[in-house]
Design a protein around this motif. Sequence first.
Motif, PDB file in Angstrom:
ATOM      1  N   LYS A  35       0.818  -1.216   0.000  1.00  0.00           N
ATOM      2  CA  LYS A  35       0.000   0.000   0.000  1.00  0.00           C
ATOM      3  C   LYS A  35       0.851   1.264   0.000  1.00  0.00           C
ATOM      4  O   LYS A  35       0.394   2.326  -0.430  1.00  0.00           O
ATOM      5  N   ARG A  36       2.096   1.170   0.469  1.00  0.00           N
ATOM      6  CA  ARG A  36       2.960   2.360   0.487  1.00  0.00           C
ATOM      7  C   ARG A  36       3.242   2.881  -0.920  1.00  0.00           C
ATOM      8  O   ARG A  36       3.486   4.071  -1.107  1.00  0.00           O
ATOM      9  N   LEU A  37       3.208   1.994  -1.911  1.00  0.00           N
ATOM     10  CA  LEU A  37       3.356   2.440  -3.300  1.00  0.00           C
ATOM     11  C   LEU A  37       2.214   3.380  -3.667  1.00  0.00           C
ATOM     12  O   LEU A  37       2.439   4.447  -4.252  1.00  0.00           O
ATOM     13  N   TYR A  38       0.994   3.015  -3.329  1.00  0.00           N
ATOM     14  CA  TYR A  38      -0.171   3.821  -3.694  1.00  0.00           C
ATOM     15  C   TYR A  38      -0.234   5.109  -2.880  1.00  0.00           C
ATOM     16  O   TYR A  38      -0.662   6.158  -3.391  1.00  0.00           O
ATOM     17  N   GLU A  39       0.211   5.048  -1.635  1.00  0.00           N
ATOM     18  CA  GLU A  39       0.285   6.262  -0.823  1.00  0.00           C
ATOM     19  C   GLU A  39       1.264   7.254  -1.438  1.00  0.00           C
ATOM     20  O   GLU A  39       0.975   8.459  -1.527  1.00  0.00           O
ATOM     21  N   ALA A  40       2.404   6.755  -1.883  1.00  0.00           N
ATOM     22  CA  ALA A  40       3.398   7.629  -2.523  1.00  0.00           C
ATOM     23  C   ALA A  40       2.879   8.167  -3.850  1.00  0.00           C
ATOM     24  O   ALA A  40       3.105   9.338  -4.188  1.00  0.00           O
ATOM     25  N   ASN A  41       2.179   7.327  -4.617  1.00  0.00           N
ATOM     26  CA  ASN A  41       1.626   7.780  -5.897  1.00  0.00           C
ATOM     27  C   ASN A  41       0.614   8.901  -5.693  1.00  0.00           C
ATOM     28  O   ASN A  41       0.593   9.882  -6.442  1.00  0.00           O
ATOM     29  N   ILE A 106     -10.690   9.763  -0.220  1.00  0.00           N
ATOM     30  CA  ILE A 106     -11.890   8.965   0.034  1.00  0.00           C
ATOM     31  C   ILE A 106     -12.044   7.913  -1.061  1.00  0.00           C
ATOM     32  O   ILE A 106     -11.881   8.188  -2.244  1.00  0.00           O
ATOM     33  N   LEU A 107     -12.393   6.710  -0.620  1.00  0.00           N
ATOM     34  CA  LEU A 107     -12.768   5.639  -1.550  1.00  0.00           C
ATOM     35  C   LEU A 107     -14.251   5.349  -1.391  1.00  0.00           C
ATOM     36  O   LEU A 107     -14.765   5.257  -0.269  1.00  0.00           O
ATOM     37  N   PHE A 108     -14.925   5.212  -2.531  1.00  0.00           N
ATOM     38  CA  PHE A 108     -16.322   4.788  -2.550  1.00  0.00           C
ATOM     39  C   PHE A 108     -16.370   3.406  -3.195  1.00  0.00           C
ATOM     40  O   PHE A 108     -15.897   3.215  -4.316  1.00  0.00           O
ATOM     41  N   LEU A 109     -16.960   2.447  -2.477  1.00  0.00           N
ATOM     42  CA  LEU A 109     -16.974   1.062  -2.919  1.00  0.00           C
ATOM     43  C   LEU A 109     -18.385   0.552  -3.107  1.00  0.00           C
ATOM     44  O   LEU A 109     -19.335   1.023  -2.467  1.00  0.00           O
ATOM     45  N   LYS A 110     -18.496  -0.433  -3.964  1.00  0.00           N
ATOM     46  CA  LYS A 110     -19.749  -1.163  -4.130  1.00  0.00           C
ATOM     47  C   LYS A 110     -20.054  -1.920  -2.838  1.00  0.00           C
ATOM     48  O   LYS A 110     -19.235  -2.716  -2.364  1.00  0.00           O
ATOM     49  N   GLU A 111     -21.238  -1.652  -2.261  1.00  0.00           N
ATOM     50  CA  GLU A 111     -21.616  -2.362  -1.038  1.00  0.00           C
ATOM     51  C   GLU A 111     -22.058  -3.768  -1.393  1.00  0.00           C
ATOM     52  O   GLU A 111     -22.934  -3.973  -2.230  1.00  0.00           O
ATOM     53  N   THR A 112     -21.460  -4.740  -0.752  1.00  0.00           N
ATOM     54  CA  THR A 112     -21.767  -6.129  -1.075  1.00  0.00           C
ATOM     55  C   THR A 112     -22.860  -6.662  -0.159  1.00  0.00           C
ATOM     56  O   THR A 112     -23.289  -6.004   0.787  1.00  0.00           O
ATOM     57  N   ASN A 113     -23.329  -7.854  -0.460  1.00  0.00           N
ATOM     58  CA  ASN A 113     -24.297  -8.546   0.388  1.00  0.00           C
ATOM     59  C   ASN A 113     -24.135 -10.043   0.156  1.00  0.00           C
ATOM     60  O   ASN A 113     -23.317 -10.474  -0.666  1.00  0.00           O
ATOM     61  N   ALA A 132      -5.445  -2.386   1.604  1.00  0.00           N
ATOM     62  CA  ALA A 132      -4.886  -2.428   0.251  1.00  0.00           C
ATOM     63  C   ALA A 132      -4.428  -1.069  -0.230  1.00  0.00           C
ATOM     64  O   ALA A 132      -3.441  -0.964  -0.966  1.00  0.00           O
ATOM     65  N   SER A 133      -5.142  -0.014   0.154  1.00  0.00           N
ATOM     66  CA  SER A 133      -4.913   1.316  -0.420  1.00  0.00           C
ATOM     67  C   SER A 133      -4.177   2.284   0.486  1.00  0.00           C
ATOM     68  O   SER A 133      -3.565   3.243   0.019  1.00  0.00           O
ATOM     69  N   GLY A 134      -4.276   2.078   1.796  1.00  0.00           N
ATOM     70  CA  GLY A 134      -3.759   3.067   2.729  1.00  0.00           C
ATOM     71  C   GLY A 134      -4.692   4.252   2.922  1.00  0.00           C
ATOM     72  O   GLY A 134      -4.320   5.245   3.550  1.00  0.00           O
ATOM     73  N   ILE A 135      -5.910   4.163   2.398  1.00  0.00           N
ATOM     74  CA  ILE A 135      -6.908   5.232   2.541  1.00  0.00           C
ATOM     75  C   ILE A 135      -7.814   4.882   3.720  1.00  0.00           C
ATOM     76  O   ILE A 135      -8.407   3.802   3.760  1.00  0.00           O
ATOM     77  N   GLU A 136      -7.935   5.802   4.661  1.00  0.00           N
ATOM     78  CA  GLU A 136      -8.692   5.537   5.874  1.00  0.00           C
ATOM     79  C   GLU A 136     -10.194   5.732   5.685  1.00  0.00           C
ATOM     80  O   GLU A 136     -11.005   5.025   6.273  1.00  0.00           O
ATOM     81  N   THR A 137     -10.590   6.717   4.887  1.00  0.00           N
ATOM     82  CA  THR A 137     -12.008   7.057   4.766  1.00  0.00           C
ATOM     83  C   THR A 137     -12.644   6.293   3.612  1.00  0.00           C
ATOM     84  O   THR A 137     -12.315   6.518   2.442  1.00  0.00           O
ATOM     85  N   ILE A 138     -13.545   5.390   3.955  1.00  0.00           N
ATOM     86  CA  ILE A 138     -14.204   4.546   2.972  1.00  0.00           C
ATOM     87  C   ILE A 138     -15.715   4.702   3.131  1.00  0.00           C
ATOM     88  O   ILE A 138     -16.250   4.600   4.241  1.00  0.00           O
TER      89      ILE A 138
END
Length: 458
Positions: A35-41, A106-113, A132-138
């Motif tokens: 995830k540090r790769l994506y944080e740096a990107n 912020i990441l917005f994801l498909k809510e599963t069920n 996976a992303s290093g993003i806290e707010t989902i």
Amino acid sequence: MISTCDIDNRFIIRAIYIHLLNPILIVMKYDPLDKRLYEANRERFSALLKNDAMALFNANDIMPTNADGTLPFRQNNDLLYLSGIDQEETILLLYPDFHDESQREILFLKETNEEIAIWEGHKYTKEEARAASGIETIYWLSDFKKVFNTLMAEAKCIYLNTNEHIRAGSEVQTRDARFIKWCRERYPLHDYERAAPKMHALRAIKSKEEIAALQEACDITEKGFRRVLKFVRPGVKEYEIEAEYVHEFVRNRSRGFAYTPIIASGANACVLHYIDNSQECKAGDVLLMDVGAEYANYNADMTRSIPVSGRFTKRQKEVYNAVRNVQKEATAMLSPGNVISKYHKEVGKVMEAELVALRLLDKTDIKNQDPQQPAYRKYFMHGTSHHLGLDVHDVGNVYRSMEERMVFTVEPGIYIREESLGIRLENNVVVQKDGVLDLMGNIPLDAEEIESLMNDRS
């Protein structure tokens, strides 16, 4: 493919029960990158934005085929580059200057069920997406419009993403395109900027983690090629060779081919984008194979030309070695400060000399040639190098000087239709301060080594 009519209600209840007792974590076929790769990107991208700017990136759609069929999902490479999230119906929002730090990424994801889990498999949980992303707010996608509206009240401009690859020619309206239309209609007074030029600039320079993923893709490609060297002989079909590659690729955790493979024997090798792969390989022919494995969404791009009978004829070896000579000279030119247009012109001069030595061109041809359509292009009609990465023809400004950690293919070829002979050789290399790092340096290439390996059936 299973139809809903074929599923017994008892099976559904049992599957839900098992899933609740044994929750499945997101497990990719490949090992996800750190995830540090994506944080740096994201940090590098955010530093390029204007003040009080927001950027949006949408996942690709799952594309339909016929009836209720779909193509395999392939993530939008810009979103993947910035988040590491390899799932449909995802939105990434970046607002580096927003006063509430928790809302800057912020990441917005498909809510599963449970029903989706049964039919499609496990989807990211919020915890897994953070890991996976290093993003806290989902958030779930259902919250997008409310959150976006709040942030747009503060933003001065918004960066929107489009496919601006110079070869792009899609007739399909993408998820990004639909969002752009909606956003500009809903918020007409904001300033809008293009995200693509900034993404092209960033993605052209590969990190050590990306180079490692590319190396893995090349190593898997090598395994496929070595397998095929033992398999090819007169009478095998091109599609059988394709099957040997895909077997080796998938068993080594690749999702398969990085692009539609070219398995072209004899005269088929003179068709640059031959993909039928349907003919029999005949004694005395040369077989051209342009294939590459994908790994973690990064792509290898290899071409090798081998003798179906295990030995090149004298003429075939002459042409093969001419292509090899051009490849060596071209590889040496890939250095910081060079430019693709200048580079291709110089490679053309090397090819011209080799074609004269092969008696395919003479001094009169060269003297009378059109500078805009040089004589060598009768036998070598494509470019020698392109960027390589998350896309096989990766993004990057062709007018930009070469820099360290750019990754290029090197793929000269000679195609003699009157001799039913086409030979192309292609390696993938990383530009360095002194010379290049050849990611395919271990893949057999010289004619004598190819012959030796093909005739050692042990």
